[in-house]
Write an enzyme that holds these catalytic residues in place. Sequence first.
Site, PDB file in Angstrom:
ATOM      1  N   TYR A 195     -23.803  -3.912  49.857  1.00  0.00           N
ATOM      2  CA  TYR A 195     -22.696  -2.961  49.764  1.00  0.00           C
ATOM      3  C   TYR A 195     -23.189  -1.584  49.348  1.00  0.00           C
ATOM      4  O   TYR A 195     -24.193  -1.452  48.644  1.00  0.00           O
ATOM      5  CB  TYR A 195     -21.686  -3.415  48.697  1.00  0.00           C
ATOM      6  CG  TYR A 195     -21.038  -4.751  48.942  1.00  0.00           C
ATOM      7  CD1 TYR A 195     -19.841  -4.845  49.638  1.00  0.00           C
ATOM      8  CD2 TYR A 195     -21.612  -5.931  48.460  1.00  0.00           C
ATOM      9  CE1 TYR A 195     -19.232  -6.081  49.843  1.00  0.00           C
ATOM     10  CE2 TYR A 195     -21.016  -7.161  48.666  1.00  0.00           C
ATOM     11  CZ  TYR A 195     -19.819  -7.232  49.356  1.00  0.00           C
ATOM     12  OH  TYR A 195     -19.231  -8.450  49.566  1.00  0.00           O
TER      13      TYR A 195
ATOM     14  N   ASP B 199     -10.574  -1.135  39.824  1.00  0.00           N
ATOM     15  CA  ASP B 199     -10.851  -0.116  40.840  1.00  0.00           C
ATOM     16  C   ASP B 199      -9.757   0.950  40.779  1.00  0.00           C
ATOM     17  O   ASP B 199      -8.817   0.847  39.986  1.00  0.00           O
ATOM     18  CB  ASP B 199     -10.962  -0.730  42.245  1.00  0.00           C
ATOM     19  CG  ASP B 199      -9.692  -1.453  42.693  1.00  0.00           C
ATOM     20  OD1 ASP B 199      -8.583  -0.986  42.365  1.00  0.00           O
ATOM     21  OD2 ASP B 199      -9.803  -2.493  43.368  1.00  0.00           O
TER      22      ASP B 199
ATOM     23  N   ARG C 289     -16.376  -4.876  41.944  1.00  0.00           N
ATOM     24  CA  ARG C 289     -15.464  -4.262  40.961  1.00  0.00           C
ATOM     25  C   ARG C 289     -15.840  -4.674  39.545  1.00  0.00           C
ATOM     26  O   ARG C 289     -15.856  -3.853  38.624  1.00  0.00           O
ATOM     27  CB  ARG C 289     -14.018  -4.684  41.244  1.00  0.00           C
ATOM     28  CG  ARG C 289     -13.407  -4.027  42.450  1.00  0.00           C
ATOM     29  CD  ARG C 289     -12.011  -4.538  42.695  1.00  0.00           C
ATOM     30  NE  ARG C 289     -12.006  -5.926  43.128  1.00  0.00           N
ATOM     31  CZ  ARG C 289     -11.158  -6.847  42.704  1.00  0.00           C
ATOM     32  NH1 ARG C 289     -10.273  -6.544  41.774  1.00  0.00           N
ATOM     33  NH2 ARG C 289     -11.196  -8.066  43.176  1.00  0.00           N
TER      34      ARG C 289
END
Length: 287
Positions: free
Chosen positions: A66, A80, A171
């Site tokens: 990611y 988030d 997250r």
Amino acid sequence: MSGILLVDKPAGWTSHDVVGRLRRMTGQRRIGHSGTLDPMATGLLVVFLGRATRAVEFAEGHDKAYTALLRPGVVTDTLDTTGAVLATSPERPTRSELEAALGAFRGEIEQLPPMYSALKYNGKKLYEIAHAGGEVERKPRPVTIYRLECTGERDGDFVLEVECSKGTYIRTLCDDIGRALGCGACMSGLRRTRAGGFDVRDALTIEEIERRGAENCLLPVDALFAGRPVVLLKDARAEKALRNGMDVRFDADFAGECRVYAESGEFLALCRAEGGALKTIKSFFEV
């Protein structure tokens, strides 16, 4: 229609939204995917159509990569920027301070799954409980962070490159890093760039798939097993036996998983070579 679609999911869509659009586009009801992406996230969603859905279980355990954005000084209930702000801090770490903190999060670590996740508790998804104002006890789970680097800054947020094992919540990683820094942090952006051997650079947007036609964008299901040895069955009796779920005599110079094909080139099954035989793990030929 059977095969694998590499979709570049847009922000604001759930993974279920992507599946729904593809069902309407193709008329195919049997569609699945490996590795849910949050609505705010973009990037690679590996989608399986038709008989290829039998391969989803093999893709779910893939490592992933990611590009994430970490916003220091902001803590939210969802971990988030889509959530309600719980705390803020004027403190902002330098890039060197952030990089010094990242070392503690490389390798094998434990993560507490977030309440805003699709994990289930007594049959209900955690995010459903969280939306109703509830919270349940969760146990930390082991995950592995293979790579974690800060590669720059973007509009005041830090850019992180992450390569990790199945089950890692980016997250949660951002929130934990914020705690280690002492100022708090949340995730402000996320893009999945790789899942197993598939790369987002090979993915197509929904609009591109519609324009080209999904049938013209499919990868064969055996692409999921690239790198495994190939076995070609030239004996019609052996092929018939395998199609009937029987073990096939096979003297191999290797042991372990392999891709087995008919003489015609049709991909038949993922098998395991052991004890002088091919044993079917999962078949993929059309019935």
